[in-house]
Every structure is written in C-alpha cells, then in structure tokens.
Design a protein around this motif. Structure first.
Motif, PDB file in Angstrom:
ATOM      1  N   SER A  78      37.991  32.346 -21.586  1.00 15.04           N
ATOM      2  CA  SER A  78      38.556  32.977 -20.405  1.00 15.04           C
ATOM      3  C   SER A  78      40.023  32.604 -20.218  1.00 15.04           C
ATOM      4  O   SER A  78      40.841  33.445 -19.826  1.00 15.04           O
ATOM      5  CB  SER A  78      37.751  32.583 -19.163  1.00 15.04           C
ATOM      6  OG  SER A  78      38.267  33.177 -18.007  1.00 15.04           O
ATOM      7  N   SER A  79      40.357  31.368 -20.529  1.00 19.46           N
ATOM      8  CA  SER A  79      41.749  30.925 -20.431  1.00 19.46           C
ATOM      9  C   SER A  79      42.631  31.667 -21.434  1.00 19.46           C
ATOM     10  O   SER A  79      43.731  32.114 -21.097  1.00 19.46           O
ATOM     11  CB  SER A  79      41.829  29.419 -20.666  1.00 19.46           C
ATOM     12  OG  SER A  79      43.146  28.982 -20.705  1.00 19.46           O
ATOM     13  N   THR A  80      42.160  31.809 -22.658  1.00 21.54           N
ATOM     14  CA  THR A  80      42.909  32.532 -23.688  1.00 21.54           C
ATOM     15  C   THR A  80      43.091  33.993 -23.295  1.00 21.54           C
ATOM     16  O   THR A  80      44.170  34.568 -23.450  1.00 21.54           O
ATOM     17  CB  THR A  80      42.194  32.430 -25.045  1.00 21.54           C
ATOM     18  OG1 THR A  80      42.018  31.060 -25.379  1.00 21.54           O
ATOM     19  CG2 THR A  80      42.981  33.116 -26.143  1.00 21.54           C
ATOM     20  N   LYS A  81      42.031  34.600 -22.765  1.00 21.17           N
ATOM     21  CA  LYS A  81      42.121  35.999 -22.325  1.00 21.17           C
ATOM     22  C   LYS A  81      43.098  36.128 -21.167  1.00 21.17           C
ATOM     23  O   LYS A  81      43.892  37.073 -21.120  1.00 21.17           O
ATOM     24  CB  LYS A  81      40.744  36.517 -21.929  1.00 21.17           C
ATOM     25  CG  LYS A  81      40.746  37.995 -21.599  1.00 21.17           C
ATOM     26  CD  LYS A  81      39.345  38.533 -21.569  1.00 21.17           C
ATOM     27  CE  LYS A  81      39.315  40.006 -21.297  1.00 21.17           C
ATOM     28  NZ  LYS A  81      39.708  40.812 -22.430  1.00 21.17           N
ATOM     29  N   GLY A  82      43.081  35.175 -20.238  1.00 22.56           N
ATOM     30  CA  GLY A  82      44.005  35.195 -19.112  1.00 22.56           C
ATOM     31  C   GLY A  82      45.458  35.086 -19.554  1.00 22.56           C
ATOM     32  O   GLY A  82      46.342  35.746 -18.997  1.00 22.56           O
ATOM     33  N   LYS A  83      45.707  34.256 -20.575  1.00 21.47           N
ATOM     34  CA  LYS A  83      47.070  34.131 -21.102  1.00 21.47           C
ATOM     35  C   LYS A  83      47.535  35.442 -21.731  1.00 21.47           C
ATOM     36  O   LYS A  83      48.691  35.842 -21.563  1.00 21.47           O
ATOM     37  CB  LYS A  83      47.132  33.002 -22.130  1.00 21.47           C
ATOM     38  CG  LYS A  83      47.034  31.618 -21.533  1.00 21.47           C
ATOM     39  CD  LYS A  83      47.015  30.557 -22.597  1.00 21.47           C
ATOM     40  CE  LYS A  83      46.759  29.191 -21.992  1.00 21.47           C
ATOM     41  NZ  LYS A  83      46.615  28.144 -23.024  1.00 21.47           N
TER      42      LYS A  83
END
Length: 130
Positions: free
Chosen positions: A18-23
């Motif tokens: 989710s963090s990677t997608k948010g970035k």
C-alpha cells in the motif's frame, strides 16, 4: 516459537504494498502538468504474474514431493507506456488517480485496523485478560 503467527507478517507486507502504491499515485499527481510523463501503477496481480513466469523450480529428491516455485520479489512499479491522456503526451488522468488514492487509503486503513486488533489481543493476553 513464533507468538505472533504469520498474520502480522502478512499485514506488514500488505502495508508495504500500500505504501509503494501510494508513492506511485503521489508521483502521478505531482507530475500532472509534466509533458510526456507516463503515469505509474503498482499492481499486485501484475507482480504475481511476473514472479510466476520468472520463478525457478526447487530440487526434488523424491517424485512424491510437491513441486513448488519460489522467487523473492518486491512489488514492481510499471508505466503506462502507450497511454496518452493529453496532447502534451502526459498520461495522468486526475480522476483515476484520485479514485485510486481513495481506494488505497481505505485499504491501508483496513490493514492498520486489523494490525491494531492483533496488537490489542496480544496486549490482552499479556495483561492476563484484565
């Protein structure tokens, strides 16, 4: 003995995704006015498909052993290389990015709530049920 089980590890991996997608979504929004910028996407399905195609098989010493494939991979960021949303070559659709951002935030919050529940259960066990 692992007192946490595999749930916390899986929740951690979900938070990393989710963090990677948010970035990636943040980069797309930040480059909304950049000519020839190609929008980025992080897809678990695409990453899983890539890993399955490039995986290696394990050495089997017996024909009855289960054949499994293994390869470690982190979620990959892909570009929409052939997609042009505007005349200047920019491939960012702001409506799609905002929808993706909202969906990702809901997913992230659900994982955080579940993680808090697991830690709450562990805290209850440590306190002896009081």
């Amino acid at each position: 003995m692992n007192i946490y089980g595999s749930t916390i590890s899986l929740l951690e991996q979900g938070l990393n995704f989710s963090s990677t997608k948010g970035k990636a979504i943040s980069q797309n929004i930040a480059n909304i006015d950049t000519p020839n910028y190609k929008a980025k996407n992080v897809s678990f399905k695409d990453t899983l498909h890539t890993v399955q195609q490039n995986s290696i098989t394990a050495y089997q010493t017996n024909d009855l052993h289960i054949n499994f494939k293994s390869k470690s991979s982190q979620p990959g960021v892909s570009n929409y290389s052939n997609f042009r949303y505007r005349q200047d070559g920019n491939g960012v659709d702001m409506d799609k990015e905002q929808a993706d951002l909202a969906a990702n935030q809901i997913y992230y919050n659900a994982l955080i709530d579940r993680l808090n529940g697991k830690f709450g259960t562990l805290q209850n066990v440590i306190k002896g049920g009081r």
